[in-house]
Motif scaffolding. Structure first.
Motif, mmCIF file in Angstrom:
data_model
loop_
_atom_site.group_PDB
_atom_site.id
_atom_site.type_symbol
_atom_site.label_atom_id
_atom_site.label_comp_id
_atom_site.label_asym_id
_atom_site.label_seq_id
_atom_site.Cartn_x
_atom_site.Cartn_y
_atom_site.Cartn_z
ATOM 1 N N VAL A 1 91.615 75.554 36.524
ATOM 2 C CA VAL A 1 91.769 76.871 36.676
ATOM 3 C C VAL A 1 92.614 77.230 35.391
ATOM 4 O O VAL A 1 93.958 76.890 36.058
ATOM 5 C CB VAL A 1 91.455 77.258 37.168
ATOM 6 C CG1 VAL A 1 91.424 79.637 36.945
ATOM 7 C CG2 VAL A 1 89.966 77.419 38.147
ATOM 8 N N ALA A 2 92.762 77.950 34.873
ATOM 9 C CA ALA A 2 94.383 78.390 34.270
ATOM 10 C C ALA A 2 94.308 79.615 33.688
ATOM 11 O O ALA A 2 93.083 80.340 32.999
ATOM 12 C CB ALA A 2 94.554 77.253 32.363
ATOM 13 N N LEU A 3 95.330 80.060 33.676
ATOM 14 C CA LEU A 3 95.776 81.919 33.492
ATOM 15 C C LEU A 3 96.290 81.543 32.611
ATOM 16 O O LEU A 3 98.295 81.331 32.368
ATOM 17 C CB LEU A 3 96.573 82.264 34.657
ATOM 18 C CG LEU A 3 95.431 82.414 35.925
ATOM 19 C CD1 LEU A 3 96.024 83.114 37.273
ATOM 20 C CD2 LEU A 3 94.431 83.624 35.620
ATOM 21 N N LYS B 1 91.593 84.117 44.333
ATOM 22 C CA LYS B 1 90.053 83.678 44.735
ATOM 23 C C LYS B 1 89.605 82.572 43.492
ATOM 24 O O LYS B 1 89.182 81.798 43.830
ATOM 25 C CB LYS B 1 89.279 85.659 44.391
ATOM 26 C CG LYS B 1 89.350 86.449 44.816
ATOM 27 C CD LYS B 1 88.587 87.388 43.980
ATOM 28 C CE LYS B 1 89.198 88.776 45.347
ATOM 29 N NZ LYS B 1 87.816 90.081 44.756
ATOM 30 N N LEU B 2 90.420 82.861 42.641
ATOM 31 C CA LEU B 2 90.149 81.897 41.705
ATOM 32 C C LEU B 2 91.036 80.192 42.041
ATOM 33 O O LEU B 2 90.027 79.046 41.806
ATOM 34 C CB LEU B 2 91.155 82.074 40.147
ATOM 35 C CG LEU B 2 90.628 82.895 39.188
ATOM 36 C CD1 LEU B 2 91.161 82.666 38.113
ATOM 37 C CD2 LEU B 2 89.361 82.351 38.723
ATOM 38 N N LEU C 1 101.152 80.857 44.963
ATOM 39 C CA LEU C 1 99.642 80.125 45.451
ATOM 40 C C LEU C 1 98.999 78.407 45.050
ATOM 41 O O LEU C 1 98.038 78.505 45.693
ATOM 42 C CB LEU C 1 98.652 81.328 44.647
ATOM 43 C CG LEU C 1 99.495 82.685 45.601
ATOM 44 C CD1 LEU C 1 98.192 83.642 44.392
ATOM 45 C CD2 LEU C 1 98.504 83.013 46.847
ATOM 46 N N GLY C 2 99.707 78.125 44.396
ATOM 47 C CA GLY C 2 99.375 77.139 43.769
ATOM 48 C C GLY C 2 99.217 76.769 42.205
ATOM 49 O O GLY C 2 99.055 75.758 41.532
ATOM 50 N N ASN D 1 95.916 75.459 37.586
ATOM 51 C CA ASN D 1 95.720 75.196 39.449
ATOM 52 C C ASN D 1 96.475 73.596 39.868
ATOM 53 O O ASN D 1 96.283 73.206 38.528
ATOM 54 C CB ASN D 1 94.129 75.646 39.589
ATOM 55 C CG ASN D 1 93.529 75.057 38.847
ATOM 56 O OD1 ASN D 1 93.568 74.434 38.084
ATOM 57 N ND2 ASN D 1 92.468 75.236 39.463
ATOM 58 N N GLY D 2 95.685 73.451 40.797
ATOM 59 C CA GLY D 2 95.926 71.857 40.521
ATOM 60 C C GLY D 2 95.023 71.299 40.135
ATOM 61 O O GLY D 2 95.596 69.708 39.916
ATOM 62 N N ASN D 3 94.009 71.827 39.751
ATOM 63 C CA ASN D 3 92.974 70.762 39.479
ATOM 64 C C ASN D 3 92.998 70.530 37.806
ATOM 65 O O ASN D 3 93.015 69.321 37.646
ATOM 66 C CB ASN D 3 91.456 71.205 39.484
ATOM 67 C CG ASN D 3 91.151 70.594 40.952
ATOM 68 O OD1 ASN D 3 91.787 70.497 41.345
ATOM 69 N ND2 ASN D 3 89.366 71.636 40.672
ATOM 70 N N LEU D 4 93.885 71.011 37.338
ATOM 71 C CA LEU D 4 94.435 71.255 36.006
ATOM 72 C C LEU D 4 96.090 70.521 35.732
ATOM 73 O O LEU D 4 96.012 69.982 34.242
ATOM 74 C CB LEU D 4 94.121 72.197 35.536
ATOM 75 C CG LEU D 4 94.318 72.017 33.439
ATOM 76 C CD1 LEU D 4 93.197 71.698 33.666
ATOM 77 C CD2 LEU D 4 93.844 73.546 33.605
ATOM 78 N N GLN D 5 96.565 70.765 36.280
ATOM 79 C CA GLN D 5 97.844 70.661 36.424
ATOM 80 C C GLN D 5 98.426 68.580 36.284
ATOM 81 O O GLN D 5 99.346 68.494 35.539
ATOM 82 C CB GLN D 5 99.272 70.959 36.834
ATOM 83 C CG GLN D 5 98.889 70.592 38.457
ATOM 84 C CD GLN D 5 100.205 68.874 38.278
ATOM 85 O OE1 GLN D 5 100.808 69.179 38.168
ATOM 86 N NE2 GLN D 5 99.564 68.694 39.563
#
Length: 256
Positions: A142-144, A134-135, A183-184, A223-227
């Motif tokens: 986004v980071a986990l 979902k994230l 998932l990316g 996620n892709g926006n952050l990596q």
């Protein structure tokens, strides 16, 4: 922006160590795990005095997660995961900090294997994966982050054969980790150090720290926006050697 994760292994008993490290390392955001305190006993004022706002999800004697930020008050977006209404463990909290969604987690240990604790671990990873999917739909960085209690590869333990039946190293858990990454998500520390043995945990037993007999169960998934914004990262290994230390050391990354 410097983001850190630290399994503190009892926040009130190690608050002086935590404050010392915060002053030394100057992280902007910190994900804490294994607070081992009820919500009402969380040392909010001590952290405010150190310059950090916090949100937390505590539990008496066990578990517990918190987010700290030097950017002011944190917008909490979630605590706990969907999928098991009977799960009362305090293992996940999520907030919006300086334009980034950060989920702080303390994934179940799962030992002994086999058994119900390991079954709970696998179920929890699947619930995390459902939320992580979902994230990925968010048009946001986004980071986990946190203690995943998973050693994904042989590089993540000093002696793989020793851990073949350990819940942190079982192929069932490692397979679910790979499904999560597909998932990316990017494992930030492994991206920075593809060929190195990086450890974040040293057992209290058998002089593990001095022998560098370590493990890497603490991770940053981006996620892709952050990596693409990842610049550097590392582990403050010396903190593990302080008196009355947690068995984990703080790990950190820097993003632009």
């Amino acid at each position: 922006m410097k983001i850190a994760t630290y399994n503190i292994n009892g926040i009130n008993g190690r608050i002086e160590n935590l404050k010392r490290w915060l002053a030394q390392a100057n992280p902007d955001v910190v994900c804490l795990q294994e607070l081992k305190c009820e919500d009402k006993r969380f040392p909010e004022q001590a952290l405010l005095d150190a310059g950090y706002h916090a949100i937390w999800h505590g539990q008496k004697s066990w578990n517990g997660v918190a987010l700290l930020s030097r950017y002011g008050e944190i917008q909490e977006t979630r605590r706990g995961l969907d999928g098991d209404p009977d799960d009362t463990h305090s293992r996940y909290i999520e907030g919006f900090i300086n334009g980034i969604v950060i989920g702080c987690l303390y994934l179940p240990n799962g030992n002994p294997f086999p058994g119900p604790k390991f079954d709970y671990k696998l179920k929890w990873i699947r619930r995390l994966t459902a939320h992580a999917k979902k994230l990925q739909g968010f048009d946001l960085p986004v980071a986990l982050i946190g203690d995943f209690n998973i050693m994904p590869t042989d590089q993540d333990t000093y002696k793989p054969v020793k851990y073949k039946d350990n819940a942190l190293f079982r192929p069932e858990a490692r397979k679910l980790w790979l499904e999560l990454l597909k998932l990316g998500w990017t494992d930030a520390i492994r991206k920075l150090y593809p060929d190195d043995r990086i450890y974040t945990f040293w057992d209290y037993l058998r002089n593990a720290y001095d022998r560098d007999a370590g493990l890497r169960p603490d991770h940053f998934l981006l996620n892709g926006n952050l990596q693409s914004r990842l610049k550097s990262g590392g582990v403050d290994k010396d903190v593990r050697g302080w008196d009355h230390s947690s068995d984990h050391a703080p790990a950190w990354i820097v993003i632009d």
